[in-house]
Design a protein around this motif. Structure first.
Motif, PDB file in Angstrom:
ATOM      1  N   UNK A   1       7.369  21.031 -12.950  1.00 20.01           N
ATOM      2  CA  UNK A   1       7.790  20.401 -14.152  1.00 20.01           C
ATOM      3  C   UNK A   1       7.480  20.096 -15.534  1.00 20.01           C
ATOM      4  N   UNK A   2       7.716  21.318 -15.675  1.00 14.27           N
ATOM      5  CA  UNK A   2       7.724  21.927 -17.090  1.00 14.27           C
ATOM      6  C   UNK A   2       9.162  23.118 -17.575  1.00 14.27           C
ATOM      7  N   UNK A   3       9.607  23.257 -16.295  1.00 15.07           N
ATOM      8  CA  UNK A   3      10.584  24.226 -16.442  1.00 15.07           C
ATOM      9  C   UNK A   3      11.972  23.109 -17.359  1.00 15.07           C
ATOM     10  N   UNK A   4      12.790  23.624 -18.373  1.00 14.52           N
ATOM     11  CA  UNK A   4      13.462  22.654 -18.736  1.00 14.52           C
ATOM     12  C   UNK A   4      14.582  23.007 -17.962  1.00 14.52           C
ATOM     13  N   UNK A   5      15.334  24.236 -17.342  1.00 14.20           N
ATOM     14  CA  UNK A   5      16.079  24.038 -17.014  1.00 14.20           C
ATOM     15  C   UNK A   5      16.436  23.024 -15.343  1.00 14.20           C
ATOM     16  N   UNK A   6      14.815  22.754 -15.101  1.00 15.68           N
ATOM     17  CA  UNK A   6      14.998  21.921 -13.457  1.00 15.68           C
ATOM     18  C   UNK A   6      15.287  21.143 -14.629  1.00 15.68           C
TER      19      UNK A   6
END
Length: 260
Positions: A159-164
DNA sequence: CGCGTTGTTGAGTT
DNA sequence: GAACTCAACAACGC
């Protein structure tokens, strides 16, 4: 200050106080070693233009116009944007200042120097360059289910991965999982479609609610985790115990009774 | 004084 | 080779 709702609150301050005023100067503040700020050339590009629009994508904040350059701002861990009047002087830790015609000014505060300011051609150009995924409030349900449901690592980290998915950080990922009763260590691939759909709804509801308060946490409901993010605290939902663990290198708070 | 920190990145690993 | 993990970054407040 900075996840999506906090970035939105900062964007709003520019929209409210800094639009349609000609920029007379842009300059660095005090103690700007090790922080990325626009150089002479980039600062010069801003002069004579106005900001007429703002935009936000995830945690990124933009201000610009249809004809001139844009500023892109990332708040890092402790940054904020503060419009102020020349007479009042800039806030502490002001690292970048924009002077508009008249007395209005805009300060980029960044005490711990993990944020940055860039001059860019357009918001989309910068979003593409950084390769951020869709904004958390713009992403479709189908794309969310696909992207999060195929994540093999801890759901909190996904949830915290900005690229996702752009916009969610440590606090609000915990809040979403707390609401759903899901352990932050669970893997995305362990969640079924129904759970992922519920996660999409919870994400939107939580982010919207925080945006609506302009990130004033004291106005959020009492049974939210945000008020109880302390090791050993009593869970405001079930009376269980709040515990701090490490997930993906970050502190994660969750209730050991109702999150599994 | 030591520890923790709402963010990202890059090198190392699966 | 994509996905993932983890230490490092800067500097402040408790």
């Amino acid at each position: 200050m900075p996840e999506l709702p906090e970035a939105e609150a900062n964007r709003l301050r520019i929209a409210r106080d800094c639009l349609n005023r000609t920029i007379e100067a842009a300059k660095p503040g005090d103690d700007t070693d090790h922080i990325e700020l626009p150089g002479d050339n980039e600062r010069g590009r801003l002069v004579g233009h106005q900001f007429t629009q703002t935009h936000r994508h995830g945690k990124l904040i933009f201000a610009g116009s249809g004809t001139g350059p844009w500023i892109a701002v990332h708040l890092g861990m402790t940054g904020s944007l503060r419009p102020f009047e020349a007479d009042d002087g800039p806030p502490d830790y002001a690292k970048f200042l924009i002077l508009f015609e008249g007395e209005r000014r805009l300060a980029f505060r960044c005490p711990r120097k993990l944020g940055w300011v860039r001059v860019v051609d357009s918001p989309q150009a910068e979003i593409d360059r950084i390769e951020f995924g869709p904004d958390a409030l713009e992403i479709s349900r189908d794309v969310f289910v696909e992207v999060i449901g195929t994540s093999r690592g801890a759901i909190k980290s996904a949830l915290m991965q900005q690229k996702k998915l752009a916009g969610i950080g440590n606090l609000w990922s915990d809040e979403i999982l707390f609401r759903l009763g899901i352990d932050p260590q669970r893997k995305g691939t362990q969640l079924d479609e129904e759970q992922l759909g519920e996660m999409y709804d919870a994400m939107r509801n939580i982010l919207r609610a925080v945006v609506d308060t302009q990130a004033d946490y004291s106005k959020l409901p009492e049974d939210w985790l945000i008020h109880t993010r302390d090791e050993g605290a009593e869970c405001p939902q079930c009376g269980g115990k709040i515990t701090r663990t490490k997930v993906g290198g970050r502190s994660a708070f969750h209730c050991t009774r109702h999150q599994d």
